[in-house]
Design a protein around this motif. Sequence first.
Motif, PDB file in Angstrom:
ATOM      1  N   LYS A   1       0.839  -1.204   0.000  1.00 21.83           N
ATOM      2  CA  LYS A   1       0.000   0.000   0.000  1.00 21.83           C
ATOM      3  C   LYS A   1       0.873   1.253   0.000  1.00 21.83           C
ATOM      4  CE  LYS A   1      -2.116   1.536   3.678  1.00 21.83           C
ATOM      5  NZ  LYS A   1      -3.039   1.750   4.813  1.00 21.83           N
TER       6      LYS A   1
ATOM      7  N   THR B   1       2.279   1.612  -3.763  1.00 21.12           N
ATOM      8  CA  THR B   1       1.440   1.764  -4.956  1.00 21.12           C
ATOM      9  C   THR B   1       0.061   2.345  -4.678  1.00 21.12           C
ATOM     10  OG1 THR B   1       0.611  -0.508  -4.746  1.00 21.12           O
ATOM     11  CG2 THR B   1       2.605  -0.174  -6.076  1.00 21.12           C
ATOM     12  N   TYR B   2      -0.304   2.557  -3.441  1.00 16.52           N
ATOM     13  CA  TYR B   2      -1.652   3.002  -3.132  1.00 16.52           C
ATOM     14  C   TYR B   2      -1.649   4.214  -2.207  1.00 16.52           C
ATOM     15  CZ  TYR B   2      -3.571  -1.313  -5.094  1.00 16.52           C
ATOM     16  OH  TYR B   2      -3.930  -2.326  -5.936  1.00 16.52           O
TER      17      TYR B   2
ATOM     18  N   THR C   1      -4.491   6.058   0.561  1.00 14.66           N
ATOM     19  CA  THR C   1      -5.724   5.823   1.310  1.00 14.66           C
ATOM     20  C   THR C   1      -6.508   7.125   1.392  1.00 14.66           C
ATOM     21  OG1 THR C   1      -4.689   4.092   2.660  1.00 14.66           O
ATOM     22  CG2 THR C   1      -6.735   5.067   3.490  1.00 14.66           C
TER      23      THR C   1
ATOM     24  N   ILE D   1      -9.125   2.855  -0.697  1.00 15.72           N
ATOM     25  CA  ILE D   1      -7.818   3.006  -1.324  1.00 15.72           C
ATOM     26  C   ILE D   1      -7.979   3.393  -2.793  1.00 15.72           C
ATOM     27  CG2 ILE D   1      -6.698   1.380   0.250  1.00 15.72           C
ATOM     28  CD1 ILE D   1      -6.882  -0.725  -1.959  1.00 15.72           C
ATOM     29  N   ILE D   2      -6.924   4.000  -3.312  1.00 19.73           N
ATOM     30  CA  ILE D   2      -6.871   4.352  -4.722  1.00 19.73           C
ATOM     31  C   ILE D   2      -5.426   4.184  -5.180  1.00 19.73           C
ATOM     32  CG2 ILE D   2      -6.527   6.820  -4.223  1.00 19.73           C
ATOM     33  CD1 ILE D   2      -8.137   7.413  -6.788  1.00 19.73           C
ATOM     34  N   SER D   3      -5.238   3.597  -6.321  1.00 18.87           N
ATOM     35  CA  SER D   3      -3.890   3.344  -6.803  1.00 18.87           C
ATOM     36  C   SER D   3      -3.192   4.650  -7.180  1.00 18.87           C
ATOM     37  CB  SER D   3      -3.917   2.398  -8.007  1.00 18.87           C
ATOM     38  OG  SER D   3      -4.523   3.039  -9.120  1.00 18.87           O
TER      39      SER D   3
ATOM     40  N   CYS E   1      -5.081   7.768  -8.953  1.00 17.23           N
ATOM     41  CA  CYS E   1      -5.093   9.058  -8.256  1.00 17.23           C
ATOM     42  C   CYS E   1      -4.598  10.168  -9.182  1.00 17.23           C
ATOM     43  CB  CYS E   1      -4.218   8.982  -7.000  1.00 17.23           C
ATOM     44  SG  CYS E   1      -4.247  10.469  -5.971  1.00 17.23           S
TER      45      CYS E   1
END
Length: 334
Positions: free
Chosen positions: A10, A13-14, A16, A94-96, A100
Amino acid sequence: MEADEEQGLKNQTYFTLQGFSYLASLQVLLFEGILLMFLITMTGNLLIILVATADPALHTPMYYFLKNLALIEICFTLNIVPKMLTDLLLERKIISFSACALQLYFAVFFVTSECFLLSAMAYDRYVAICHPLHYTTRMNRRVCFHMVTACWLAGMPISAGLTGWLFSYSFCGSREIEHFFCDIAPVLDLVCSDTYLFELLVFVATVTIVLIPFILITASYIQIIHSILQMPSSEGRHKAFFTCFAHLVVVMLFYCTTGLIHLKPRSRFLAKSRKLVALSYTVVTPMLNPIIYSLRKKEVKHALRKTFGRRQFSKMPLPRGFHLFSKSCSCFKG
């Protein structure tokens, strides 16, 4: 081990999205309210595009601009609201990294295009009211097409430059974005290095996006008000003043909220205040625009009746907003 691996993935690559997590007990209510506004936004703007395209009587510059405004509102809403609605129902929001960046790119792109399109619509009203005899020549199809194309293209270099530069930085910390979508300010809060030059660029871009169109709108309405004061009919003046006031309120709402957020990216706004301001221009304003800019009640109902071929539309009451604003807008002939 698995938890550590998930956390490491996370962080790499991610992001929140915190969204409205602090209102845990109101998540369902927020979902229902935002979903309702989303459906109204999509329905209202789609109807504007449909009837303005299908009815030859609405093939005027005013409705040509309005169709494009409706399309921008639809695209802008689809870029943000579906993800927001999904996150309201999920525990992990979450969003990658790439998603994003893409969301930020389109958010800046559509906001920029809308700012310039609103100024083009103000100029259209200026020519219609202050120079009615020259309206058909000044606002012909070729001129309108070039104006709209310029409004759409204006957002591309600005959004590409800001997004590319911002996501070239290294991010640190928890990667928790204190917002419900990827906007410049909350993403910038996660950057570790010095961002003075980027913030300066954002300020210049925001002044260009917000201030220049706002000056054009203000100049147009100064001339419009001057012409209205010359009208012999007191009823006509009253309706025209009310129309200008309603339009300017919406313009001020849009420009003040977007400018308030972006003129100083690393602002001292509380995260909750930032979200509320952003909620107004991402959800509320796109919902109100179809009502405010649809002008005359009879004109809209007639177009709906012609488009769908159903008599029910002649008896169908339109939303209250259409009734209020149509009375004040009947003095304008697109």
